[in-house]
Design an enzyme around this catalytic site. Sequence first.
Site, PDB file in Angstrom:
ATOM      1  N   LYS A  36     -14.646  -1.359 -56.622  1.00  0.00           N
ATOM      2  CA  LYS A  36     -15.781  -1.603 -57.510  1.00  0.00           C
ATOM      3  C   LYS A  36     -15.372  -2.629 -58.561  1.00  0.00           C
ATOM      4  O   LYS A  36     -14.246  -2.597 -59.073  1.00  0.00           O
ATOM      5  CB  LYS A  36     -16.181  -0.280 -58.160  1.00  0.00           C
ATOM      6  CG  LYS A  36     -17.427  -0.323 -59.039  1.00  0.00           C
ATOM      7  CD  LYS A  36     -17.731   1.086 -59.542  1.00  0.00           C
ATOM      8  CE  LYS A  36     -18.935   1.155 -60.468  1.00  0.00           C
ATOM      9  NZ  LYS A  36     -19.183   2.539 -60.941  1.00  0.00           N
ATOM     10  N   SER A  47     -23.705   4.167 -60.284  1.00  0.00           N
ATOM     11  CA  SER A  47     -23.442   2.742 -60.397  1.00  0.00           C
ATOM     12  C   SER A  47     -22.499   2.182 -59.340  1.00  0.00           C
ATOM     13  O   SER A  47     -22.377   0.975 -59.212  1.00  0.00           O
ATOM     14  CB  SER A  47     -22.868   2.438 -61.783  1.00  0.00           C
ATOM     15  OG  SER A  47     -21.607   3.057 -61.953  1.00  0.00           O
ATOM     16  N   SER A  94     -22.069   8.584 -60.734  1.00  0.00           N
ATOM     17  CA  SER A  94     -21.948   7.234 -60.198  1.00  0.00           C
ATOM     18  C   SER A  94     -21.092   7.103 -58.951  1.00  0.00           C
ATOM     19  O   SER A  94     -21.050   6.035 -58.344  1.00  0.00           O
ATOM     20  CB  SER A  94     -21.418   6.280 -61.278  1.00  0.00           C
ATOM     21  OG  SER A  94     -22.409   6.049 -62.240  1.00  0.00           O
TER      22      SER A  94
END
Length: 501
Positions: free
Chosen positions: A110, A188, A212
């Site tokens: 990420k 996210s 997330s």
Amino acid sequence: MRRRLSTILTTSSAVIAITATAIAPAAAADPAEHLDSATIPALQRQMAAGRLSAVGLTSAYLRRIRTVDREVHAVMRVEPDALAQAAASDRRRRSNALRGPLDGIPVLLKDNIDAGVTTAGSRALLGSRPAKDAELVRKLRAAGAVILGKTNLSEWANFRSTKATSGWSGVGGQTANPHVLDRNPCGSSSGSGAAVAASLAQVAIGTETNGSIVCPAGATGVVGLKPTLGVVSGEGVVPISHEQDTAGPMARHVVDVAITLDALRARPAATAPASLRGSRIGVWRRAGADPDVDRVLNSTVDLLRVNGVTVVDVEPPYLDQAGEHSLDVLLSEFKRDLPAYLATRSCGPKTLDELVRFNAKDPVELSKFGQELFTRTLTAAPTTDPEYRRKRALVTDLSRRSIDETLAEHRLDAILAPTNSPAWKTEYGEGDAFVLGSSAPAAMAGYPNITVPAGAAGPLPIGVSLFAGRDSDARLLALAAGFERLRPARLTPRYLPTLPR
């Protein structure tokens, strides 16, 4: 060929036995045909037999990124030395110097995890570089993993606006759900979940403050683990709150998540292996919000009972009181933790004031939604304020009591709950059309939470989560592996443009 696979993960304090059903790829010139179903141990067997190389595996994933990701937009950047990393792994294999089960396995990160260009999705950080790799990245490299690239995310880990749309960032644009492309991947860690679901890497690393990891994993139909707070180092990860943030692995199979967690650990594991048969599971139904979720959860409960699991309905207490102050404490912690992180960058904005001004002038950043959380943070109480400390103690204590007391009262091994409702249509203006989730108790408590595919609403996946007390990560992995064997419910994405009428 289907076979039972027992993978023994050795840590400094425990040996965790995870038994999983794996599908071993047959010999083939192009491994891409088998990427969707192959586990890390199956790939390692192929490489040990000389039928696959790390370079071949990495090349297959790079080809999928070049083709499949045109529709999904999960991968922001590919590391230019990915094939060189894979070639180094192949040399280690020839020299009998492999570093472990992750050696030669492609992993995506990420883009709020420091490794090369790291932006948290914000154009404000494009010209600034971190001084070094995050500690978790150094651990992955030490384990021999191939760092394949960076995934898109909800900008600033979904902590910029109250009306943000998950999966969108100023740098990466909008990530799609690979099952139905006009549906949202949740956030996210949107790109990490979508990339793993679309077989763009064997493993991806996400981060979670509240939901997330587990929400995008549930929405895209993969396995995602939010570990106990502190099990994985947060050094070099763009923060929201050091009191809740943690990175964790996402993959198509529980065994791959377990192997990756072992490499990521910043501290030894607790010993708590468990068998699903004979266990006691509390079910937090969250009933009535979505009929498809109710159907999947009811069938899950029936399956567990038939297979020797004692199931008890539960309703964890104190969650309304804990949640009442959750945002307030996160705003204060973001106000403290983000500027401290920005100070480590080579250049670029150093304060929230500077970020707010940058966004106001940028032609892209505020094109989809605003920055209300940023502006609220500017006036949030400092973490030295007694009222902040009271609220943080309340949030942490009540959420931990919610889980601990529920487990103790019913003598439970874990609590099971629906992870997500079917993915909503991606739209801008009013934020996510979020229906339900179950991430809050474990997130606020700093306890582990794992989601596993459990069913679907048409082509859209629905997951279930298992969570328990501090350092129960190994137990949850074992229970999740048992559930995965009972119900192999993961869907291969179909990349439908929209839902059929």
